[in-house]
Design a protein around this motif. Structure first.
Motif, mmCIF file in Angstrom:
data_model
loop_
_atom_site.group_PDB
_atom_site.id
_atom_site.type_symbol
_atom_site.label_atom_id
_atom_site.label_comp_id
_atom_site.label_asym_id
_atom_site.label_seq_id
_atom_site.Cartn_x
_atom_site.Cartn_y
_atom_site.Cartn_z
ATOM 1 N N ILE A 1 0.837 -1.338 -0.040
ATOM 2 C CA ILE A 1 -0.148 -0.009 0.018
ATOM 3 C C ILE A 1 0.841 1.179 0.003
ATOM 4 O O ILE A 1 0.703 2.267 -0.880
ATOM 5 C CB ILE A 1 -0.881 0.042 1.417
ATOM 6 N N ALA A 2 1.952 1.209 1.010
ATOM 7 C CA ALA A 2 2.931 2.245 1.031
ATOM 8 C C ALA A 2 3.390 2.654 -0.300
ATOM 9 O O ALA A 2 3.455 3.883 -0.832
ATOM 10 C CB ALA A 2 3.872 2.273 2.374
ATOM 11 N N ALA B 1 1.113 3.821 -2.619
ATOM 12 C CA ALA B 1 0.816 5.369 -2.434
ATOM 13 C C ALA B 1 1.802 6.371 -2.919
ATOM 14 O O ALA B 1 1.513 7.534 -3.526
ATOM 15 C CB ALA B 1 0.275 5.479 -1.005
ATOM 16 N N ILE B 2 3.212 5.997 -2.699
ATOM 17 C CA ILE B 2 4.427 6.687 -2.839
ATOM 18 C C ILE B 2 4.436 6.818 -4.369
ATOM 19 O O ILE B 2 4.688 7.889 -4.944
ATOM 20 C CB ILE B 2 5.665 6.308 -2.092
ATOM 21 N N LEU B 3 4.637 5.604 -4.950
ATOM 22 C CA LEU B 3 5.125 5.600 -6.367
ATOM 23 C C LEU B 3 3.963 5.533 -7.443
ATOM 24 O O LEU B 3 4.084 5.408 -8.437
ATOM 25 C CB LEU B 3 6.057 4.335 -6.472
ATOM 26 N N GLY B 4 2.718 5.041 -6.825
ATOM 27 C CA GLY B 4 1.665 5.054 -7.617
ATOM 28 C C GLY B 4 1.440 3.436 -7.971
ATOM 29 O O GLY B 4 2.708 2.748 -7.921
ATOM 30 N N PRO B 5 0.430 2.822 -8.042
ATOM 31 C CA PRO B 5 0.209 1.434 -8.173
ATOM 32 C C PRO B 5 0.756 0.870 -9.583
ATOM 33 O O PRO B 5 0.479 1.627 -10.616
ATOM 34 C CB PRO B 5 -1.156 1.259 -8.032
ATOM 35 N N ILE C 1 6.585 5.489 7.313
ATOM 36 C CA ILE C 1 5.986 5.261 6.109
ATOM 37 C C ILE C 1 4.741 5.999 5.712
ATOM 38 O O ILE C 1 4.627 6.541 4.741
ATOM 39 C CB ILE C 1 5.516 3.806 6.120
ATOM 40 N N ILE D 1 3.986 8.829 2.816
ATOM 41 C CA ILE D 1 2.990 8.811 1.881
ATOM 42 C C ILE D 1 2.248 9.954 1.643
ATOM 43 O O ILE D 1 1.906 10.638 2.716
ATOM 44 C CB ILE D 1 2.044 7.773 2.297
ATOM 45 N N PRO D 2 2.267 10.364 0.533
ATOM 46 C CA PRO D 2 1.579 11.706 0.246
ATOM 47 C C PRO D 2 0.026 11.590 0.395
ATOM 48 O O PRO D 2 -0.521 10.866 -0.441
ATOM 49 C CB PRO D 2 1.959 11.852 -1.369
ATOM 50 N N TYR E 1 -5.349 5.928 7.342
ATOM 51 C CA TYR E 1 -4.006 5.493 7.794
ATOM 52 C C TYR E 1 -3.837 5.184 9.159
ATOM 53 O O TYR E 1 -3.379 4.137 9.570
ATOM 54 C CB TYR E 1 -2.738 6.632 7.512
ATOM 55 N N ARG F 1 -4.153 4.609 -14.615
ATOM 56 C CA ARG F 1 -3.823 4.245 -13.155
ATOM 57 C C ARG F 1 -5.029 4.441 -12.430
ATOM 58 O O ARG F 1 -5.882 5.442 -12.385
ATOM 59 C CB ARG F 1 -2.877 5.360 -12.744
ATOM 60 N N MET G 1 -6.909 4.422 -8.888
ATOM 61 C CA MET G 1 -6.492 4.546 -7.742
ATOM 62 C C MET G 1 -7.848 4.896 -6.521
ATOM 63 O O MET G 1 -8.676 5.094 -7.368
ATOM 64 C CB MET G 1 -5.602 5.902 -7.534
#
Lengths: 298, 336, 321, 528
Positions: free
Chosen positions: A147-148, A151-155, B26, B30-31, B303, D396, D398
């Protein structure tokens, strides 16, 4: 002695050993079938573009007027919600799954094996430090990591693979460390030390090669596990993105059409099942063959 | 022994602390804007700003970390961004359902797995063995979410034998008194002898329980088989055979007992896996447990909830490991 | 013969036995206790004792594979434990070992050529051709055919493996070779041949040996000097023939008695050794041998015997003398 | 040993006997219970029934539940486009729409037994305004609420606003019992308590899972002969599960089934597929701040490349109508004479050429909400058509939260290029719609095309002002504003969704009201 002869002679015993292993593997019926299936999968993965009957619209060409057609001669496995040939997509999916499975296991091995060997062969404080970090990663649900990262790099498939590798390596560290600890007391390691071989060389040339057998067994089974996990991540929307023909993503999408098009989830599901199954069977077979206790002398 | 346990516990705490810190980092990396989520869709800029203050998001990283750890020490995991309820309260509410499922599937898994393993080992290299091995490998290879959907379709959609999901049928839930002692319905209804509830709960748990049991079945069966095969080669088993004891007794009471050590380790591993598997299975079966909870939390990036479940599963993992270590340490064969 | 190649003084290695939460040592295994000896260039020192008497620990400490608790090892005028890492590495070229178990002393995944070349690779920069030549030379020296280079260890018998191990140890022309029970895990036929080989090599290369064995006859056959160890301590030390013909310590006598086909009049009254070596965790007070000594007196229980010189460099630690 | 095992076998068989007897007993008792069983309506949906039980705060998925437990002053019937009285029997406006007076219904009781009066109305609205959470901003024009007499309440506004529409809002306009709220702490409501005037009383709520409502016997509007004694709202994520349950009659109503299922269910006599208009529409927002979509010609090319017909037919499964302008057809301000794009790949290519679009520029990022199957299909179809004009797109899927967060990234380069957006009104008013999506904003909120044009801003500001007085002029201004959007194409207006709510045949009396999407007013329904 010319150079070529040297290198050939050097490889020969390895090939002999490999052949021997394969021979022993083939003696077990289940494993033989699994091996054949893996050859077939690799063949499919390599030649997917030539094997797929509808290679033009497998990836992204949508053809919605042919959506959700039941299996027929034109579409062996039917079509999906946008009229794409599921058979072709499943074939392409083989390539994706094998690639990601092998890569993810490969990355985990690259991280896990050296760390395990270092932990097992070094002073207690190095060992403790590495193993505590390993414990932290082990007790960390891989899902959160996925998930992390998503979320950071895009799925994406690559990121899912990365997440899996990051949460998978500790298993190898554990296995290798256990082996390394017992190897550390072996005389050939001591001999190397007495010779003055540097520590890192001892780890990489004496310890790692000798604890590779259980790692190979584990890794061959983990390829299946990784494919399953990637599928699960795709199922949660954290893995491959459409229109990639990844099996988990296909199943995930097919959920919506579960009642109107059984074939949509059935074939990718079977593909995952068969692939994971044969790698597990191979792992089982390897375990019996590589285990010195059960390895039968010819 | 006691010192061994304390030592392992402290190491476990160390690991937990590591997990907590990593999780916290983490989540901060996360943004995402928890404040915007907190006030919900269609909020105004002013509302988001107010929420930011309310949630302490304007504090420095270390202040936030300190507050987080201090709260955690008091059992406070913060409030869910979605529901605005304390995560701890929600976890407590959803935990029993998950535990019930995990216990049951582990139970099924261990028993079926042991049985399969023993049968396999007794008939090594016969077709029964091949079949059992194939089955046990197949169970760990099936995508659980996929087989879950298929079974739902067969047992609810087609045969109409079992309910689709949830823990109780609506009628029972509305018009019967539901015992609430541990929160685990099967157990509670049995000790209060509330058979209506028990029967209903049993019918509901069968499908998800079986789907989740698949993995442990395969794992235990494989482990038992290989452990037994090793043990059956030992001299004392050969001796027992030479005394004329029947194969069955040798298998069940001599060999099996001694293979329990490795099997126990595998079981703890299986429980850990099952716990993670709930993330996928519970939402398919509308099972009101932790897995379902985190599945919704993931979708909405809640979160605090995700962190809560992470920390919970890390705690479980550490304890499971501890249990496995202790089983191994208690095993007279291993202890030297 | 007067210059000492290896000088060991007051060498001690105690292993802690820990307990409790902070791993406090509650007891010590006195594996090697206050050992002194020296080995001169070209000499062979035999170290004898039952298993568990600290021989293996002594070897490990001697080669700096583990650190000693106290004491000093001076090899070639360099202190092994206070020299720099670089010095130690160069020192290792001259200090080699042949291990007891030929099955585990060779990396099973390596080819013979790599095993023998390992020391060459570590210490010398040779061209591939030079390396091949050297390996073949070494194989020749230990009496193995050239085509062995591309085989794996598991294709050889125990005796052949031991030859390989010797070849590897000799690769760098060491000054001192430690032989840790070189023949104890191979068949009797090969044993004799290996010992002959070692003798020949010593002569031709002017080597110095430390030969460790539990078998007094092997040691006698090979050594110039013999040191008898019991529970981490030296009990008797002297020229080989002197020890063999004139054993003084009851333990040495008992060891000699265990050798078949040997009858020395002085051994008559000694029966066989009974029991096994007591635990080194809490060794007996006084003389450590007192629990098994048929001639134990009261004083043996209380006081540690000192070193008694019997002449001709022969010493023994016993109250009887 | 053998004896021991035999006794085990005995034990097992006796256990089975006990189980069998128990099973029989259960069957009997269940049969006995069904005879006098109260009626239950089960509504299953794919998300949580409610997130925050505080009616002043909730703005998530709780519309359905809250509208059955609480009531608003007025209700908007979007099919008839008229306002119907609820807790207010009548209302008047004066002072150019700056003063609104509501007559409160008499004889209404809250669930705690206390009576509804003007004070309760003042208390509820003021509480919502003071908390300032959720959709409380709809009351922003209100400066003062006065209790004129026991059943009359007066609102003074700072600027003219359609307070009657605001009072029909599906959130933040609920009236609650002051007595109950005052006697507890502030979190009491959030913790899962409710005291409204609605036809149903909250019986039990499992957070995130299900809500059980019980009929309120003292409901002011009375009860018909047949009624549902219980209404249950539940989350069931899998659409296949929801379909199977409704087809078997295990559930009374459900929503968000895939079009394929709906098509198949139409022939099932046991279920009714209710298809009606909605106020939700789907659009695609272009990143107008970043090349290549900062170029109007490129945007127009993209608008011509979009497969409108296919998307309506296959992505929405036909349960939608092609959009005309920004505002959905059911919303006031919609205009039937607006320009409508349709797919023309040749024209698109030509426009791209005109814009000097280079064929091998970077891949464009298209984000959509991963849980929305229709958006996913739309994205895939659009991607395949854009490929035909030489544009590469990366899709993408999301969660909304991450997608929104990405769209608000500080750096323009980090943001997506194409954004699939679903929009619905706060209350039925075109201004808030256009304002939220296209009015210049200092900080980005929902203007995810990052569109900023003072001319457009002025147009809709004026239109809003005129709305209270000169409706025709206002309508013309809205028309002009939308024409402008179509020309500049900061976004593609794709389709107006249709509401599809599936009910079991035994579930009668449901009337669709697009102003309250997917809401069932259980009071209107009855079992048969």
């Amino acid at each position: 002695m010319n150079h070529q002869v040297i290198s050939w002679n050097a490889i020969a015993p390895r090939i002999k050993e490999f052949r021997e292993t394969v021979y022993l593997l083939k003696r077990n019926k289940l494993t033989r079938i699994a091996l054949l299936a893996i050859y077939a999968l690799i063949f499919i993965a390599i030649f997917a573009p030539w094997l797929a009957p509808h290679s033009t619209h497998i990836m992204m060409d949508t053809n919605p007027q042919d959506k959700l057609l039941a299996p027929c001669t034109q579409y062996l496995f039917g079509t999906d919600e946008l009229g794409r040939d599921i058979f072709s997509r499943v074939l392409y999916g083989t390539r994706i799954s094998l690639q990601t499975g092998l890569l993810a296991v490969g990355i985990s091995l690259l991280i896990g094996v050296p760390l395990g060997a270092i932990a097992g062969a070094s002073e207690w404080y190095v060992d403790e430090a590495i193993m505590r970090v390993t414990d932290i990663f082990l007790s960390f649900p891989g899902l959160l990591l996925a998930i992390a990262i998503a979320a950071i790099l895009g799925p994406s498939l690559q990121n899912a693979m990365l997440a899996i590798s990051i949460s998978w390596w500790p298993w190898y560290t554990r296995i290798v460390r256990g082996q390394a600890i017992s190897l550390r007391e072996r005389q050939f390691v001591k001999a190397a030390k007495a010779i003055g071989t540097p520590h890192y060389k001892i780890i990489f040339s004496h310890i790692i090669p000798n604890c590779i057998a259980p790692v190979i067994v584990q890794a061959s089974m983990d390829i299946g596990g990784v494919i399953l996990t990637i599928a699960a991540l795709s199922f949660l929307g954290l893995g491959a993105q459409p229109p990639t023909p990844e099996w988990g993503l296909m199943i995930s999408t097919s959920r919506t059409y579960f009642l109107s098009a059984w074939w949509y989830s059935f074939f990718p599901g079977m593909a995952i099942l068969i692939t994971v199954l044969v790698f597990n069977l191979l792992g089982d077979g390897l375990r019996e063959v590589l285990d010195p206790k059960t390895r039968k002398k010819q | 022994m006691r010192i061994f346990i304390i030592k392992r516990l402290l190491l476990g705490l160390l690991v937990l602390f590591g997990v907590i810190s990593v999780t916290f980092v983490i989540v901060r990396v996360i943004p995402s804007d928890p404040a915007a989520q907190w006030v919900g869709p269609r909020a105004t800029i002013e509302q988001i700003e107010a929420a930011r203050v309310e949630l302490g998001l304007n504090d420095s990283f270390f202040v936030q970390y300190g507050n987080f750890v201090a709260d955690l020490a008091q059992g406070d995991l913060g409030k869910s961004i979605r529901t605005h309820q304390p995560v701890m309260t929600e976890l407590k509410a959803f935990l029993p359902a998950t535990l019930e499922l995990v216990f049951l599937s582990t139970f099924i898994g261990v028993f079926l797995g042991l049985y399969l393993g023993v049968v396999s080992a007794r008939r090594k290299d016969q077709w029964v063995d091949h079949l059992c091995r194939f089955f046990s490998v197949a169970t760990v290879s099936i995508p659980a979410f996929w087989i879950g959907l298929l079974l739902q379709y067969v047992f609810y959609g087609t045969l109409d034998w079992l309910p689709l999901g949830e823990r109780l049928s609506m009628n029972v839930k509305l018009f019967h008194e539901i015992p609430d002692i541990t929160g685990m319905l099967l157990f509670d209804s049995l000790i209060t002898w509330n058979l209506v509830v028990f029967w209903d709960a049993l019918k509901h748990i069968l499908l998800p329980g079986f789907v989740m049991a698949l993995f442990p079945i395969g794992l235990v069966a494989r482990m038992t088989r290989s452990a037994l095969l090793e043990i059956l080669n030992e001299d004392y088993i050969k001796a027992a055979r030479s005394y004329g004891l029947s194969e069955r007794i040798i298998m069940w009471s001599y060999a099996l007992k001694n293979s329990l050590g490795p099997t126990a380790t595998v079981v703890t591993l299986a429980i850990g896996y099952t716990l993670v598997n709930t993330f996928l299975i519970e939402s398919i079966f509308s099972w009101p447990g932790i897995g379902n909870y985190i599945a919704s939390a993931v979708v909405s990036l809640d979160y605090p909830a995700i962190m809560g479940v992470t920390i919970f599963s890390a705690v479980s993992y550490v304890f499971l490991n501890l249990a496995a270590d202790m089983i191994i340490a208690l095993d007279p064969q291993v202890r030297t | 013969m007067s210059e000492a190649l290896l000088q060991v003084s007051a060498l001690t290695k105690h292993f802690p036995i820990t307990s409790g939460f902070f791993s406090r040592p509650v007891a010590w295994v006195k594996a090697v206790d206050q050992v002194n000896f020296k080995v001169s260039q070209g000499e062979t020192l035999g170290i004898v004792g039952e298993s568990g008497c600290g021989k293996t620990t002594l070897v490990n400490v001697l080669l700096n594979l583990i650190e000693p608790t106290a004491g000093q090892v001076i090899f070639d005028n360099i202190d092994l434990f206070s020299c720099s890492k670089e010095e130690l590495r160069t020192l290792r070229q001259h200090l080699q070992i042949v291990f007891q178990d030929p099955f585990w002393s060779l990396n099973p995944r390596w080819l013979i050529k790599d095993i023998i070349a390992e020391p060459l690779n570590v210490h010398l920069k040779l061209t591939p051709l030079e390396r091949v030549k050297r390996v073949e030379e070494l194989l020749d020296m230990v009496g193995l055919p050239n085509d062995a280079v591309f085989k794996s260890p598991h294709e050889f018998s125990g005796g052949q493996r031991q030859r390989i191990a010797i070849a590897r140890a000799l690769a760098l022309n060491p000054k001192l070779l430690v032989l840790d029970e070189p023949t104890s895990s191979i068949d009797i036929f090969s044993q004799a041949r290996i010992l002959e080989l070692l003798k020949d090599l010593k002569k031709s290369m002017n080597l110095t040996y430390i030969l460790i064995s539990h078998d007094l006859s092997v040691v006698h056959h090979m050594s110039d000097k013999i040191m008898v160890m019991y529970l981490g301590e030296v009990v008797e030390y002297g020229p080989a023939n002197d020890i063999f013909n004139r054993p003084t310590h009851p333990y040495t006598k008992a060891l000699l008695n265990a050798i078949p086909d040997i009858t020395t009049e002085s051994l008559e009254e000694i029966s066989e050794l009974k029991g096994s070596v007591p635990s080194a965790v809490n060794p007996p007070t006084g003389c450590r041998f007192n629990t098994r000594c048929t001639k134990a007196m009261d004083v043996c229980m209380e006081k540690k015997p000192g070193i008694s010189d019997i002449g001709y460099e022969h010493t023994a630690n016993c109250h009887l003398i | 040993m053998r004896e021991k095992m035999l006794s085990n076998v005995k034990g097992i068989s006796s256990l089975f006997t006990i189980l069998a007897i128990a099973g029989l007993l259960v069957c009997f008792s269940v049969a006995a219970a069904t005879a006098a069983e109260p009626k239950v309506a089960l509504y299953i949906q794919d998300t949580e029934p409610i997130l925050d039980w505080d009616p002043s705060v909730e703005s998530g998925g709780g519309m359905l539940v809250l509208n059955n437990v609480y009531e608003t002053l007025l209700r908007y019937d979007a099919t008839q486009k008229k306002i119907i009285p609820l807790l207010a029997t009548s209302y008047t406006q004066s002072n150019y729409g700056m003063t609104w007076t509501f007559k409160i219904r008499k004889g209404v009781r809250f669930h705690d037994g206390s009576k509804l009066d003007a004070k309760a109305v003042k208390f509820s609205i003021e509480r919502t305004m003071k908390l300032g959470k959720g959709m409380s901003y709809i009351w922003a024009p209100v400066t003062k609420i006065t209790v004129v007499n026991k059943y009359t309440v007066k609102f003074d506004l700072e600027w003219p606003a359609p307070l009657d529409l605001i009072a029909t809002s599906n959130y933040a306009a609920f009236i609650m019992s002051p007595k109950a709220v005052k006697s507890h702490n502030q979190d009491w409501l959030s913790q899962g308590n409710a005291v409204g005037t609605g036809p149903y009383v909250l019986q039990k709520s499992t957070m995130g899972e299900e809500v059980i409502l019980r009929a309120f016997d003292d409901y002011w509007n009375g009860w018909g002969e047949k009624r549902y004694d219980f209404a249950v709202v539940k989350k069931i994520v899998e659409s296949s599960s929801r379909r199977q349950m409704i087809e078997k009659g295990d559930a009374s109503a459900t929503v968000y089934l895939p079009a394929e299922d709906l098509d198949q269910m139409k022939s099932n006599p046991n279920v009714i597929v209710n298809v009606g208009p909605s106020l939700e529409n789907t659009s695609i927002m272009f990143n107008t701040q970043r090349a290549p979509l900062d170029n109007k010609l490129v945007r127009q090319a993209f608008a011509y490349a979009f497969p409108y017909k296919k998307v309506v037919k296959y992505a929405a499964g036909g349960y939608a109508i092609k959009a005309r302008g920004a505002l959905p057809a059911q919303l006031w301000g919609h205009s039937k004479s607006l320009f409508q794009y349709s797919q023309d790949l040749e024209k698109a290519k030509q426009l791209l050429k005109q814009a000097n679009y280079s064929q091998n520029s970077r891949k464009l990022l298209f984000t959509y909400v991963s849980s929305m199957e229709a958006d996913k299909k739309m994205a895939e179809m659009y991607k395949s058509d854009l490929a035909k004009i030489g544009v590469e797109v990366e899709l993408r899927g999301m969660p909304w939260e991450s997608m929104w967060e990405l769209s608000k990234s500080r750096k323009v380069e980090d943001r997506q290029d194409i954004f699939a957006m679903l929009w619905w009104p706060d209350y039925c008013d075109p201004y808030s719609w256009l304002y939220n999506m296209f009015h210049s904003q200092k900080e980005i909120l929902y203007n995810l095309a990052y569109w900023s044009d003072p001319k457009f801003d002025k147009l809709i500001d004026d239109a809003n002002y005129e709305m209270m007085f000169k409706k025709k002029k206002s309508l013309a201004l809205y028309h002009e504003a939308q024409e402008m959007l179509l020309d500049e194409s900061p976004s593609i207006f794709v389709y107006d969704k249709k509401n599809t709510l599936v009910t079991h045949k035994s579930f009668k009396g449901f009337k669709d009201n697009p102003a309250y999407p997917n809401v069932v007013f259980f009071h209107e329904t009855y079992p048969e």
